[in-house]
Design an enzyme around this catalytic site. Structure first.
Site, PDB file in Angstrom:
ATOM      1  N   ASN A 186      -7.111   3.002  11.482  1.00  0.00           N
ATOM      2  CA  ASN A 186      -7.268   4.301  10.815  1.00  0.00           C
ATOM      3  C   ASN A 186      -8.430   4.259   9.835  1.00  0.00           C
ATOM      4  OD1 ASN A 186      -3.817   4.073  10.928  1.00  0.00           O
ATOM      5  ND2 ASN A 186      -4.879   5.723  11.972  1.00  0.00           N
ATOM      6  N   HIS A 228     -11.586   2.383   5.171  1.00  0.00           N
ATOM      7  CA  HIS A 228     -12.349   3.628   5.037  1.00  0.00           C
ATOM      8  C   HIS A 228     -13.837   3.287   5.180  1.00  0.00           C
ATOM      9  CE1 HIS A 228      -9.158   6.473   3.998  1.00  0.00           C
ATOM     10  NE2 HIS A 228      -8.563   5.434   3.437  1.00  0.00           N
ATOM     11  N   HIS A 261       0.862  -1.194   0.000  1.00  0.00           N
ATOM     12  CA  HIS A 261       0.000   0.000   0.000  1.00  0.00           C
ATOM     13  C   HIS A 261       0.889   1.231   0.000  1.00  0.00           C
ATOM     14  CE1 HIS A 261      -3.789   1.966   2.003  1.00  0.00           C
ATOM     15  NE2 HIS A 261      -3.158   2.815   1.209  1.00  0.00           N
ATOM     16  N   ASP A 282       1.658   3.421   3.200  1.00  0.00           N
ATOM     17  CA  ASP A 282       0.604   4.365   2.799  1.00  0.00           C
ATOM     18  C   ASP A 282       1.261   5.693   2.419  1.00  0.00           C
ATOM     19  OD1 ASP A 282      -1.942   5.281   2.206  1.00  0.00           O
ATOM     20  OD2 ASP A 282      -2.450   5.784   4.275  1.00  0.00           O
ATOM     21  N   HIS A 296       1.388   5.099  -2.186  1.00  0.00           N
ATOM     22  CA  HIS A 296       0.858   6.051  -3.181  1.00  0.00           C
ATOM     23  C   HIS A 296       1.939   6.865  -3.890  1.00  0.00           C
ATOM     24  CE1 HIS A 296      -3.358   5.430  -2.017  1.00  0.00           C
ATOM     25  NE2 HIS A 296      -2.920   5.381  -0.770  1.00  0.00           N
TER      26      HIS A 296
END
Length: 386
Positions: free
Chosen positions: A218, A194, A62, A273, A64
């Protein structure tokens, strides 16, 4: 004695193998692969790594971006810069994650990233959004969120041309469970994240085939004693691997210890992340259409102040886990290399130091600071020792 230009012998380190730590170990590399060292003369010149650790290359599920580059919106050259930034920090295998965007944009972008996967630069594509809850959107544009319609999920999977590795979903939304079934049928990881799901809704999604918790704790409801929510369901089910961002900002050390105690080292995957600023520095960036300010290494949305990904690299996560958190090195290696490799179906090639596997190796000093990185038998960073 014949000299083999593509042979490298690494000797003297504490080598972390699947079976445990070997003191004064010896690892032989021929070309791009680790070999069993048979037939290699004992007096073959070797790189002396005494006083160091030798561990498998890190695998990031994960991520970005980094080095000032976004995997969601950067050019091919920028994406490669981001990949190489993380590679220089020990991440020899990376999945490129995208944040929420318009469906046509994400489908087009998936096709572009698929080319990098076909070249072996990335291990696949992760769609983090748009199928997530507006209640737990984090650093995602609420205007672009949508329910997880299986037909639209299928559109993104198809656009990735066989390189979709994971899709993060708020599985309580309409179409969520059906989308999990679809992803499971196509061999794509369905990740719960999420999300504003209840405990019961999360159990239903796991039963449907969801196997990963996107950055556990999170962007989901906190653990409650009457309404335990998704955290309890994700921790207790042996089929689920939980992602953890071990940067000291996203998680209190007690939360990390809770995850390790209840899930066990076999079900934890350290992730970054990371966004553009990883390995690059403070400043103003963009995560999708949203502006992000990075100050003292912490990324937050300019509007609202929500945490917006991280600037973490996995060498830092490793060092923190082994020192601040006091985890056994073998458990850290499982979480940062073996477990994510297994999730990706790549453990036959990466994720551990074993003969026949890719020579993806990381050299750390006694205090777990990174000193060298090898990927497929070639030094990305050659250790300066002696």
């Amino acid at each position: 004695m014949a000299v083999h230009a593509d042979r490298k012998v690494l000797a003297g380190a504490r080598v972390v193998l699947p079976t445990g730590v070997v003191e004064g170990g010896r690892v032989t590399v021929e070309g791009a692969r680790i070999t069993d060292g048979s037939g290699v003369p004992a007096d073959t010149p070797a790189l002396d790594l005494t006083g160091h650790w030798l561990v498998p290359g890190f695998v990031d599920l994960h991520n970005h971006g980094g080095g000032g580059a976004s995997f969601t919106s950067g050019t091919v050259e920028e994406v490669l810069r981001g990949i190489h930034t993380h590679r220089a920090h020990g991440t020899t295998t990376v999945v490129a994650s995208m944040v929420t965007g318009g469906m046509d944009f994400l489908a087009h972008r998936a096709g572009e990233l698929a080319e990098l996967a076909e070249q072996g630069d990335i291990a696949g594509i992760h769609f983090e959004g748009p199928f997530i809850s507006p209640c737990r959107k984090g650093a995602h544009s609420e205007a672009l969120l949508r329910d997880p319609d299986p037909a639209e999920v299928r559109k993104l999977v198809d656009a990735a041309r066989g390189h979709a590795r994971m899709v993060t979903l708020a599985t309580e939304l309409p179409g969520g469970v059906d989308s999990v079934h679809l992803l499971a049928e196509h061999g794509v990881i369905a990740a719960i994240g999420h999300t504003d799901a209840t405990y019961e809704q999360t159990v239903e999604a796991i039963e449907a085939g969801a196997t990963v918790a996107t950055h556990l704790f999170n962007a989901m409801p906190p653990l409650g004693h009457r309404a335990p929510g998704p955290i309890a369901a994700l921790l207790q089910d042996e089929r689920v691997t939980v992602e953890l961002i071990n940067d000291g900002t996203h998680l209190h050390p007690a939360a990390l210890q809770l995850a390790f105690r209840h899930a066990g080292a076999e079900r934890v995957a350290f992730i970054t992340d990371a966004m553009d600023a990883a390995g690059f520095g403070d400043g103003v960036y963009h995560l999708g259409p949203l502006e992000v300010e990075v100050r003292e290494g912490v990324a937050r949305l300019a509007e609202g102040g929500s945490i917006a990904g991280s600037t973490l690299t996995l060498d830092t996560a490793f060092r923190r886990a082994a020192t601040v958190d006091g985890l056994p090195v073998e458990d850290v290696v499982r979480a940062i290399s073996a477990n994510p490799a297994k999730l990706l179906g790549l453990y036959d090639r990466i994720g551990s130091i074993e003969p026949g596997k890719d020579a993806d190796l990381v050299v750390l000093d006694e205090g777990f600071a990174l000193k060298g990185v090898m990927r497929r038998g070639e030094w990305v960073i050659e250790p300066q020792v002696g």
